[in-house]
Structures are given as structure tokens and as C-alpha cells.
Design a protein around this motif. Structure first.
Motif, PDB file in Angstrom:
ATOM      1  N   GLY A  15       9.989 -35.940  25.853  1.00  0.00           N
ATOM      2  CA  GLY A  15       9.486 -36.385  24.600  1.00  0.00           C
ATOM      3  C   GLY A  15      10.057 -35.695  23.254  1.00  0.00           C
ATOM      4  N   GLY A  19       5.946 -32.957  18.613  1.00  0.00           N
ATOM      5  CA  GLY A  19       5.743 -31.986  19.553  1.00  0.00           C
ATOM      6  C   GLY A  19       6.766 -31.337  20.350  1.00  0.00           C
ATOM      7  N   GLU A  39      14.431 -37.870  26.052  1.00  0.00           N
ATOM      8  CA  GLU A  39      13.844 -38.642  25.191  1.00  0.00           C
ATOM      9  C   GLU A  39      14.203 -40.094  25.610  1.00  0.00           C
ATOM     10  OE1 GLU A  39      11.347 -39.025  22.675  1.00  0.00           O
ATOM     11  OE2 GLU A  39      11.947 -41.238  22.937  1.00  0.00           O
ATOM     12  N   LYS A  40      12.995 -41.095  25.894  1.00  0.00           N
ATOM     13  CA  LYS A  40      13.319 -42.445  26.471  1.00  0.00           C
ATOM     14  C   LYS A  40      14.249 -43.150  25.313  1.00  0.00           C
ATOM     15  CE  LYS A  40       8.867 -44.696  25.561  1.00  0.00           C
ATOM     16  NZ  LYS A  40       7.705 -45.006  26.279  1.00  0.00           N
ATOM     17  N   ASN A  52       0.471 -37.092   6.691  1.00  0.00           N
ATOM     18  CA  ASN A  52      -0.325 -36.119   5.980  1.00  0.00           C
ATOM     19  C   ASN A  52       0.445 -34.624   6.482  1.00  0.00           C
ATOM     20  OD1 ASN A  52      -1.912 -36.617   3.736  1.00  0.00           O
ATOM     21  ND2 ASN A  52      -3.220 -34.956   4.751  1.00  0.00           N
ATOM     22  N   ARG A 108       7.290 -40.310   7.696  1.00  0.00           N
ATOM     23  CA  ARG A 108       7.508 -39.693   9.007  1.00  0.00           C
ATOM     24  C   ARG A 108       8.677 -39.277   9.169  1.00  0.00           C
ATOM     25  NH1 ARG A 108       2.212 -40.818  11.860  1.00  0.00           N
ATOM     26  NH2 ARG A 108       3.589 -40.315  13.779  1.00  0.00           N
ATOM     27  N   LYS A 128      16.716 -41.201  28.242  1.00  0.00           N
ATOM     28  CA  LYS A 128      16.161 -40.630  29.470  1.00  0.00           C
ATOM     29  C   LYS A 128      14.640 -40.964  29.546  1.00  0.00           C
ATOM     30  CE  LYS A 128      20.118 -38.741  31.246  1.00  0.00           C
ATOM     31  NZ  LYS A 128      20.350 -39.556  32.409  1.00  0.00           N
ATOM     32  N   LEU A 130      11.533 -40.504  31.618  1.00  0.00           N
ATOM     33  CA  LEU A 130      11.014 -40.202  33.036  1.00  0.00           C
ATOM     34  C   LEU A 130      10.349 -41.129  33.776  1.00  0.00           C
ATOM     35  CD1 LEU A 130      10.334 -37.125  34.264  1.00  0.00           C
ATOM     36  CD2 LEU A 130       8.091 -37.312  33.227  1.00  0.00           C
ATOM     37  N   ASP A 308      -0.352 -35.305  21.591  1.00  0.00           N
ATOM     38  CA  ASP A 308      -0.900 -36.387  22.090  1.00  0.00           C
ATOM     39  C   ASP A 308      -1.157 -36.624  23.461  1.00  0.00           C
ATOM     40  OD1 ASP A 308      -1.402 -36.999  19.263  1.00  0.00           O
ATOM     41  OD2 ASP A 308      -0.218 -39.071  19.445  1.00  0.00           O
ATOM     42  N   GLY A 318      -6.117 -37.281  11.574  1.00  0.00           N
ATOM     43  CA  GLY A 318      -4.904 -37.382  10.708  1.00  0.00           C
ATOM     44  C   GLY A 318      -4.100 -36.308  10.862  1.00  0.00           C
ATOM     45  N   SER A 319      -4.091 -35.633  11.893  1.00  0.00           N
ATOM     46  CA  SER A 319      -3.461 -34.402  11.920  1.00  0.00           C
ATOM     47  C   SER A 319      -2.796 -33.903  13.182  1.00  0.00           C
ATOM     48  CB  SER A 319      -4.374 -33.053  11.515  1.00  0.00           C
ATOM     49  OG  SER A 319      -3.865 -31.985  10.798  1.00  0.00           O
ATOM     50  N   GLY A 320      -2.358 -34.987  14.042  1.00  0.00           N
ATOM     51  CA  GLY A 320      -2.083 -34.803  15.345  1.00  0.00           C
ATOM     52  C   GLY A 320      -0.591 -34.195  15.421  1.00  0.00           C
ATOM     53  N   ALA A 321       0.039 -34.466  14.489  1.00  0.00           N
ATOM     54  CA  ALA A 321       1.463 -33.871  14.321  1.00  0.00           C
ATOM     55  C   ALA A 321       1.333 -32.362  14.347  1.00  0.00           C
ATOM     56  CB  ALA A 321       2.281 -34.528  13.066  1.00  0.00           C
TER      57      ALA A 321
HETATM   58  C1  LIG Z   1      -2.468 -44.565  12.675  1.00  0.00           C
HETATM   59  C2  LIG Z   1      -2.269 -42.793  12.537  1.00  0.00           C
HETATM   60  C3  LIG Z   1      -2.148 -42.153  11.767  1.00  0.00           C
HETATM   61  C4  LIG Z   1      -1.836 -40.873  11.773  1.00  0.00           C
HETATM   62  N1  LIG Z   1      -1.676 -40.029  10.449  1.00  0.00           N
HETATM   63  C5  LIG Z   1      -1.207 -38.694  10.975  1.00  0.00           C
HETATM   64  C6  LIG Z   1      -1.106 -37.758   9.842  1.00  0.00           C
HETATM   65  O1  LIG Z   1      -1.283 -38.064   8.898  1.00  0.00           O
HETATM   66  N2  LIG Z   1      -0.874 -36.402  10.082  1.00  0.00           N
HETATM   67  C7  LIG Z   1      -0.361 -36.137  11.214  1.00  0.00           C
HETATM   68  O2  LIG Z   1      -0.241 -34.787  11.421  1.00  0.00           O
HETATM   69  N3  LIG Z   1      -0.512 -36.854  12.253  1.00  0.00           N
HETATM   70  C8  LIG Z   1      -0.978 -38.348  12.160  1.00  0.00           C
HETATM   71  N4  LIG Z   1      -0.945 -38.828  13.465  1.00  0.00           N
HETATM   72  C9  LIG Z   1      -0.901 -38.337  14.465  1.00  0.00           C
HETATM   73  C10 LIG Z   1       0.515 -38.195  15.015  1.00  0.00           C
HETATM   74  O3  LIG Z   1       1.506 -39.275  14.689  1.00  0.00           O
HETATM   75  C11 LIG Z   1       0.964 -37.857  16.488  1.00  0.00           C
HETATM   76  O4  LIG Z   1      -0.311 -36.983  16.718  1.00  0.00           O
HETATM   77  C12 LIG Z   1       1.946 -37.191  16.809  1.00  0.00           C
HETATM   78  O5  LIG Z   1       3.085 -38.106  16.417  1.00  0.00           O
HETATM   79  C13 LIG Z   1       1.712 -36.546  18.096  1.00  0.00           C
HETATM   80  O6  LIG Z   1       3.055 -35.900  18.473  1.00  0.00           O
HETATM   81  P1  LIG Z   1       3.634 -35.983  19.928  1.00  0.00           P
HETATM   82  O7  LIG Z   1       5.041 -35.436  19.920  1.00  0.00           O
HETATM   83  O8  LIG Z   1       2.469 -35.433  20.589  1.00  0.00           O
HETATM   84  O9  LIG Z   1       3.909 -37.585  20.395  1.00  0.00           O
HETATM   85  P2  LIG Z   1       4.655 -38.928  19.829  1.00  0.00           P
HETATM   86  O10 LIG Z   1       4.995 -38.696  18.523  1.00  0.00           O
HETATM   87  O11 LIG Z   1       3.940 -40.055  20.468  1.00  0.00           O
HETATM   88  O12 LIG Z   1       6.106 -38.535  20.634  1.00  0.00           O
HETATM   89  C14 LIG Z   1       6.196 -38.777  21.868  1.00  0.00           C
HETATM   90  C15 LIG Z   1       7.591 -39.218  22.379  1.00  0.00           C
HETATM   91  O13 LIG Z   1       7.787 -39.208  23.840  1.00  0.00           O
HETATM   92  C16 LIG Z   1       8.537 -40.148  24.123  1.00  0.00           C
HETATM   93  N5  LIG Z   1       8.246 -40.602  25.413  1.00  0.00           N
HETATM   94  C17 LIG Z   1       7.259 -41.263  25.907  1.00  0.00           C
HETATM   95  N6  LIG Z   1       7.055 -41.385  27.164  1.00  0.00           N
HETATM   96  C18 LIG Z   1       8.580 -40.904  27.777  1.00  0.00           C
HETATM   97  C19 LIG Z   1       8.999 -40.980  29.150  1.00  0.00           C
HETATM   98  N7  LIG Z   1       8.419 -41.482  29.972  1.00  0.00           N
HETATM   99  N8  LIG Z   1      10.197 -40.191  29.034  1.00  0.00           N
HETATM  100  C20 LIG Z   1      10.749 -39.644  27.874  1.00  0.00           C
HETATM  101  N9  LIG Z   1      10.420 -39.862  26.581  1.00  0.00           N
HETATM  102  C21 LIG Z   1       9.122 -40.257  26.446  1.00  0.00           C
HETATM  103  C22 LIG Z   1       8.385 -41.358  22.995  1.00  0.00           C
HETATM  104  O14 LIG Z   1       9.415 -42.085  22.866  1.00  0.00           O
HETATM  105  C23 LIG Z   1       7.950 -40.262  21.826  1.00  0.00           C
HETATM  106  O15 LIG Z   1       9.468 -40.194  21.152  1.00  0.00           O
HETATM  107  C24 LIG Z   1      -1.379 -40.269  12.959  1.00  0.00           C
HETATM  108  C25 LIG Z   1      -1.525 -41.203  14.159  1.00  0.00           C
HETATM  109  C26 LIG Z   1      -1.738 -42.567  13.992  1.00  0.00           C
HETATM  110  C27 LIG Z   1      -1.797 -43.332  15.219  1.00  0.00           C
END
Ligand SMILES: Cc1cc2nc3c(=O)[nH]c(=O)nc-3n(C[C@H](O)[C@H](O)[C@H](O)COP(=O)(O)OP(=O)(O)OC[C@H]3O[C@@H](n4cnc5c(N)ncnc54)[C@H](O)[C@@H]3O)c2cc1C
Length: 444
Positions: A15, A19, A39-40, A52, A108, A128, A130, A308, A318-321
């Protein structure tokens, strides 16, 4: 099959969201680690609108070396309004933090670009997806991708988001389900909303009986041409997931203006006017899914979930990133702590399997309680709201209270470097205590 300490420690990150990218930066900085990110998607592009970037995000971005060049709107005032009649019920700001740590609302794509700029280009493998992970008993895991290709890694980092394949493989009994929340997001040129009072100038929430509309600029006017300035609109509606039987699985899919606007017909005219100005074809719909807390974030002594994938709460704070990036940085510190050769020291007295197992235990001991606290907090909030009743006034009161009380500094003012230093200090004093106890015992 074990490759380390003889060769490099091979780590596969699944991914390329915030993260995965942050983990790739933190791990690539360590000697003797071979990192591959799968990354897919066929290109790394962010869907959604703005996000944010608060103190917790700035701190982790800073230690990753990715904090410069993120242009965003400096949040000086946040307003909470009754969305039906437009009354201002609470407001907050400006912040007293040093300017560089103050919250900004940014597109973003800008966060993604800032992270991508720090990732060595040759470690990212696009297209790619998974599909399988096979646990190799002698050490490591085989990864299978939808294009038929395979890879091997000593450690697999599941940064694959809310619908994580890594989580599903490690914890097949864990399920996520529709939370009842549907979110519509878009960016609109500021010029289209400039005439509407109270909307284009600050960050504002307009609460209705079963949802809200959120508006915020996402650009720094001193770094953006006026015609390029955008306003983010994020609106959401909530239904009872137990009674609503419509099958929902949307994530970033286009939806019509009529569909979105139909949920806001009783809102203040300013909200309706702003929604009516969204150019056709711009809205994207997201069905929010969530799931119970995982008791641990690691499995098989070689899989670790971050972001996530590890705490399916779908943006509840609102802080998951920020959480996802913090996870990646702590993972790198945990590995470095256990394997001396990742600190550039020669030789290692620990086997790959034992080392990874110990590093993952450290990671879990730091991050699991943090996520547990979030789940606990949300349970308390919903218990309090239930006790108060489900009228619009009661909900508005709960919302405004949660907004005004503060009480979430442990999230928004989290300094991940301090968390790690505290862990090290705690470790040292436990060690000292143990050594003292041994001395005392041998003197008895
Ligand atoms: C409406 C909303 C508002 C938000 N607002 C905020 C905010 O203001 N501030 C903040 O910090 N966070 C916010 N978030 C949360 C934030 O967007 C997420 O928590 C953050 O993107 C999580 O990052 P991640 O890298 O864990 O997952 P993701 O960003 O979901 O990335 C996962 C990646 O994995 C890839 N992937 C998935 N499955 C596979 C597979 N099988 N093989 C290969 N690749 C794969 C996907 O394509 C993607 O690129 C918000 C979320 C939502 C829904």
C-alpha cells in the motif's frame, strides 16, 4: 530462508497511502534494509479532497524530513453552526502553537507529493495488487499478486487501508461493516463560492439532524494564484446501519449533484447555495466502513498492520493519516532498537526471526494501547450521546461539547518522537531496576 543478519532485512510494504509512504521513508533510512513497496493502483494518486495537518502530523512529517513544501490553508478560525438556521453556536481559534505546527487544511495530493519526494523511486512497484500471503515456517512470507508475480519478504507491513488484504489474511475472523455514514467530498474553485456569506473565509461545520456539511479553504493564498484557490466541501449523512439495508460499497465513486443536494434541502440557504455551485461530475461518494479493535497489530511474528488497516475507524478523528505515518516511524525505531546492524553497527547476535518478533512486540506495546484508547473514547462518546437522546438539539449539543471540551490533546498534540523517547527511558529504568534487583538478591 532467513536472510538476516547475513544479508539485508527484506521488508515488503503493501500500500502506497500516507502510511505506506511514511514507512518506506523511515525504513529506507536504515542501513541493511531492503524495502519494496507494492501498490495496486497504476499511479499513486490521492482520491478525496483535503485533509487536516495538525501538530501530530507536522511532528511526524518533520522527523521524516517531509514537512517543507506542504502548502495549505492556515486554520485560524473553526466555526460550529446549526446547519438548519445557520446560527453560530461555537467557534475556536486562533491557535497559540508556533506557526509551523499550526493546523492547515491541505489538498491531499500535497501531502502525498511531500511524502513521495522522500521515497527512493526504485522501491515503488505499481499495479501490484496483493492477493495472497503464504507463511513460510522457516522464516518470512511469500506474497502473491493478481498479475501472477510473486515476492518474498522477512517482514510484511500491511499498509493497505481499511479493506486490508493483510489484515484479512492474518485475522480472517475480523470483519468490517457499513457504519451508516456516507460522505461526499469535492474541491470547488473559491471564485464560485466567494459571494456566499460565511462560507469561503474559514473552516466551518453546519450540523443538521442526520449529517453535516463542512467547508474549508485548502490553499495558502500567499502561495497560490487566486484563480487556483479551492474550497473543500465534505458533506455527510448518517443512517441507522441496522435498519438501512441498501448494499453500500462505494469508495471514491462519482455521484450526481441531485443526489447529494437531496440530503440538504432543509439546510440554511448558504449551504444550499454552496452545494448548488459544485460543478457537475465533481462529487465523489465514500461509504464509511468500520470494524472492532484488533487485540494486537501483528501476526505470525512477521506481519504488522499500520494505519487504517490496523484500526478500522474510517476517519473518526480526522487524523488517520497522522496515525498511519506515526506507525511507520515507530516500526522503524523498533526494528533499529532490536537489530544493532540497522544502527550501522557490525554483526548481530539475534536471528532474523527472533529479532522481528521482538521488534513487533515493541511496536505493538506502543501502538495497540493508543488505538485502544481511541476505541474507548468513541464508546464513551456514543454512550453519552445515547443517554442524551436522539433529538437534533441533543445531537448538536453533544457535537459542540465534544468540539469545545478539548480532551483530545493526546491525539492532536501527540509528539511521536517524545513517545519513543519516553519508551526508551522507561526501558532504561526497567533495566536498571532489574539489574539492581539482581544485585540486591545476590547480596542477600
Ligand atoms: C472522509 C474522511 C476524511 C478524513 N480526513 C482526514 C484528515 O483530515 N486528516 C487525516 O490525517 N486523516 C483523515 N482521514 C483519514 C485518512 O484519509 C486515512 O486514515 C489515511 O489515508 C490512512 O492511510 P493509510 O496509508 O493507512 O491507508 P490508505 O490511504 O487507505 O492507503 C492504502 C493504500 O493501499 C493500497 N492497497 C489497498 N489494497 C491493496 C492491495 N491488495 N495490494 C496493494 N495495494 C493495496 C490502496 O490503493 C492505497 O493506496 C479521513 C478519512 C476519511 C474517510
Amino acid at each position: 530462508m532467513a536472510s538476516y543478519p547475513d544479508g539485508n532485512l527484506r521488508i515488503a510494504i503493501i500500500g502506497g497511502g500516507p502510511g505506506g509512504l511514511a514507512t518506506a521513508i523511515a525504513l529506507s533510512a536504515l542501513p541493511n534494509v531492503e524495502v519494496n513497496l507494492y501498490e495496486k493502483a497504476h499511479e499513486l494518486r490521492e482520491i478525496g479532497a483535503g485533509l487536516n495537518i495538525g501538530y501530530n502530523s507536522w511532528r511526524v512529517l518533520e522527523i521524516l524530513g517531509a514537512d517543507s513544501n506542504i502548502n495549505g490553508h492556515l486554520i485560524t478560525e473553526v466555526q460550529q453552526r446549526n446547519g438548519l438556521d445557520g446560527t453560530l453556536v461555537a467557534k475556536r481559534g486562533p491557535s497559540t502553537l508556533p506557526l509551523k505546527y499550526q493546523s492547515r487544511r491541505a489538498r491531499r495530493t500535497r501531502l502525498q507529493r511531500a511524502l513521495l519526494d522522500q521515497v527512493p523511486v526504485d522501491i515503488i512497484h505499481l499495479r501490484k495488487e496483493l492477493t495472497s500471503i503464504e507463511n513460510v515456517p522457516e522464516g518470512g512470507a511469500h506474497l502473491g499478486f493478481s498479475d501472477g508475480s510473486e515476492a518474498f519478504a522477512d517482514l510484511v507491513v500491511g499498509a493497505d487501508g481499511i479493506r486490508s488484504v493483510v489484515r484479512q489474511t492474518a485475522f480472517p475472523e475480523h470483519n468490517i461493516k457499513f457504519s451508516g455514514i456516507t460522505i461526499w467530498r469535492t474541491l470547488v474553485p473559491r471564485s464560485l463560492l466567494a459571494h456566499i456569506p460565511d462560507i469561503p473565509t474559514c473552516t466551518s461545520w453546519w450540523h443538521g439532524p442526520s449529517g453535516h456539511a463542512y467547508f474549508s479553504p485548502v490553499d495558502d493564498p500567499s502561495r497560490t494564484e487566486p484563480e487556483d484557490e479551492m474550497i473543500e466541501i465534505s458533506s455527510r449523512t448518517i443512517v441507522d446501519p441496522e435498519t438501512d439495508k441498501t448494499r453500500r460499497w462505494s469508495w471514491g465513486v462519482p455521484t450526481t449533484n441531485e443526489h447529494v443536494e437531496s440530503h440538504f434541502t432543509n439546510f440554511d440557504p448558504r449551504v444550499r447555495e454552496a452545494l448548488a455551485k459544485v460543478p457537475k461530475g465533481n462529487w465523489k461518494e465514500f461509504s464509511a466502513f468500520s470494524g472492532p479493535r484488533l487485540q494486537e497489530l501483528t501476526a505470525w511474528d512477521k506481519l504488522v498492520l499500520i494505519g487504517d488497516a490496523s484500526h478500522p475507524l474510517t476517519g473518526a478523528f480526522g487524523s488517520g493519516a497522522a496515525f498511519a505515518m506515526e506507525d511507520g516511524w515507530i516500526l522503524a525505531r523498533s526494528l533499529e532498537f532490536i537489530f544493532p546492524s540497522l544502527q550501522g553497527e557490525k554483526g548481530s547476535s539475534i536471528s532474523t526471526h527472533d529479532g522481528i518478533k521482538k521488534a513487533l512486540a515493541i511496536f505493538d506495546s506502543i501502538r495497540s494501547p493508543y488505538y485502544a484508547r481511541m476505541y474507548e473514547y468513541l464508546d464513551n462518546v456514543s454512550a453519552k450521546a445515547k443517554a442524551r437522546g436522539s433529538t437534533f438539539e441533543a445531537r448538536l449539543k453533544s457535537r459542540v461539547e465534544a468540539f469545545s471540551e478539548g480532551g483530545l490533546d493526546w491525539i492532536y498534540l501527540n509528539d511521536i518522537e517524545r513517545v519513543w523517547n519516553d519508551w526508551l527511558e522507561n526501558m532504561d529504568s526497567t533495566r536498571r531496576e532489574k539489574t539492581n534487583n539482581v544485585r540486591i538478591e545476590s547480596n542477600l
